[in-house]
Design a protein around this motif. Structure first.
Motif, short mmCIF file in Angstrom:
data_model
loop_
_atom_site.label_atom_id
_atom_site.label_comp_id
_atom_site.label_asym_id
_atom_site.label_seq_id
_atom_site.Cartn_x
_atom_site.Cartn_y
_atom_site.Cartn_z
N CYS A 47 12.94 -14.56 28.83
CA CYS A 47 11.67 -15.28 28.67
C CYS A 47 11.24 -15.98 29.95
CB CYS A 47 11.78 -16.30 27.53
SG CYS A 47 11.97 -15.55 25.91
N THR A 297 4.50 -20.56 26.46
CA THR A 297 3.78 -19.29 26.31
C THR A 297 2.92 -19.24 25.06
OG1 THR A 297 5.77 -18.34 25.28
CG2 THR A 297 5.45 -17.94 27.63
N LEU A 298 3.47 -19.66 23.92
CA LEU A 298 2.72 -19.55 22.67
C LEU A 298 1.50 -20.45 22.64
CD1 LEU A 298 5.57 -19.34 19.99
CD2 LEU A 298 4.24 -17.48 21.00
N ASN A 300 -0.30 -21.20 25.38
CA ASN A 300 -1.07 -21.00 26.61
C ASN A 300 -1.73 -19.62 26.55
OD1 ASN A 300 -1.66 -20.26 29.44
ND2 ASN A 300 -0.67 -22.20 29.89
N LYS A 301 -3.06 -19.62 26.41
CA LYS A 301 -3.80 -18.37 26.26
C LYS A 301 -3.75 -17.52 27.53
CE LYS A 301 -7.03 -20.22 22.82
NZ LYS A 301 -8.45 -20.55 22.53
N MET A 304 -0.36 -15.75 27.66
CA MET A 304 -0.31 -14.72 26.63
C MET A 304 -1.14 -13.51 27.02
SD MET A 304 1.79 -15.67 24.32
CE MET A 304 1.43 -14.50 23.01
N LEU A 307 0.74 -11.66 29.72
CA LEU A 307 1.86 -10.91 29.14
C LEU A 307 1.38 -9.64 28.46
CD1 LEU A 307 4.04 -13.78 27.61
CD2 LEU A 307 4.74 -12.20 29.40
N ARG A 308 0.24 -9.72 27.76
CA ARG A 308 -0.31 -8.53 27.11
C ARG A 308 -0.69 -7.47 28.14
NH1 ARG A 308 -2.35 -12.28 23.16
NH2 ARG A 308 -4.22 -12.69 24.44
#
Length: 320
Positions: A47, A297-298, A300-301, A304, A307-308
């Motif tokens: 992570c 991470t969860l 923070n847009k 995310m 990451l996508r």
């Protein structure tokens, strides 16, 4: 008189090795604990490595806030690597033998990296303060040179202090039991094994803890007091929520880390039981580093989205 001194001296063992008890008092759960901590360690490595990767290569994340977050993730990897692999080895072999030098080295790195984490969290709070309370001068104040200087200072400021304190503690005579009722070499359980009066050492620990825990925490509190004051002045409720969301992750990590670390070190002579001490240490050495990347991470847009994009590139690359 001379014979008495010789007798006392002979009773003081010049220990070259300690034994970390770890979780040997629950032998039936050794393999279960090994599996749990091994998975946790891998999760922390993966992570935090992903955070470092996306913040380093995604153009959207080339800002001071994510530069500090990248350094914080690397610091977390170093921090858990000092303790968890050793703990896994002890669980696997069911032996906790550790040399005096290895024990001193482990303690030194735990304290050094823990102090760096306190300072880096303070730098991150200052970054949010400048961004929210002085946005027009943000790019000028938090320029790349200043960011590198702040990170460098966070990493090296505590090094001489920690080395001096470690040398002071391990220069004490150790006698009697050589078993450390802990899963790593920490200050409170080591001081319990020392002979004679350890009052000066306990005061030194307290002073260093005040400098590296209390002072940074107070600076963070001051920064967030001003941040919250500025947020409350915003006319739009949506604007207030959006602005505060950029700070909430950092604030959560600060409360978790400082809360547990202060219980351990802000006492000249810890009064909690050894099991409670181990449990609290598990929080700030294992559990909180596990939660930190999830928190960042969860909530923070931008991360995310990065990451996508990274996963999409990896998947499209594997198909071709």
């Amino acid at each position: 008189m001379d014979s008495k001194l010789k007798t006392e001296t002979s009773n003081v063992t010049a220990m070259m090795e300690f034994v970390l008890l770890g979780f040997s008092d629950i032998p039936n759960f050794q393999w279960l604990l090994f599996g749990i901590f091994f998975i946790i360690y891998l999760a922390i490595l993966v992570c935090n490595s992903l955070i470092i990767l996306v913040t380093s290569f995604d153009p959207v994340l080339q800002t001071p806030m994510y530069f500090f977050l990248s350094n914080f993730s690397f610091l977390e990897i170093c921090y858990v690597t000092v303790t968890i692999p050793r703990m896994l080895m002890d669980l696997l072999t069911q032996k906790g033998n550790i040399s005096l030098l290895a024990c001193a080295t482990q303690m030194c790195f735990v304290l050094m990296l823990g102090g760096s984490e306190c300072l880096l969290l303070t730098v991150m709070a200052y970054d949010r303060y400048v961004a929210i309370c002085n946005p027009l001068h943000y790019s000028l104040v938090m320029n790349p040179k200043v960011c590198v200087q702040l990170v460098t200072a966070s990493w090296i400021s505590g090094v001489p202090v920690v080395i001096g304190q470690t040398c002071q503690i391990f220069s004490l005579p150790f006698c009697g039991s050589k078993t450390i009722n802990h899963f790593f070499c920490d200050i409170p359980p080591i001081l319990k094994l020392a002979c004679g009066d350890t009052y000066e050492n306990e005061i030194a620990v307290y002073v260093v803890a005040v400098v590296f825990i209390t002072v940074p925490f107070l600076l963070i509190v001051i920064s967030y007091a001003r941040i919250i004051s500025s947020i409350l002045k915003l006319s739009s409720a949506r604007g207030r929520a959006k602005t505060f969301s950029t700070c909430s992750s950092h604030l959560t990590v600060v409360v978790l880390f400082y809360g547990t670390a202060s219980i351990t070190y802000l006492q000249p002579k810890p009064n909690q039981s050894e099991w409670v001490g181990k449990l609290i240490s598990l929080f700030y050495t294992v559990l909180i580093p596990t939660l930190n990347p999830i928190i960042y991470t969860l909530r923070n847009k931008d991360i995310m989205a990065a990451l996508r994009k990274l996963l999409t590139k990896l998947l499209s690359g594997s198909k071709t």
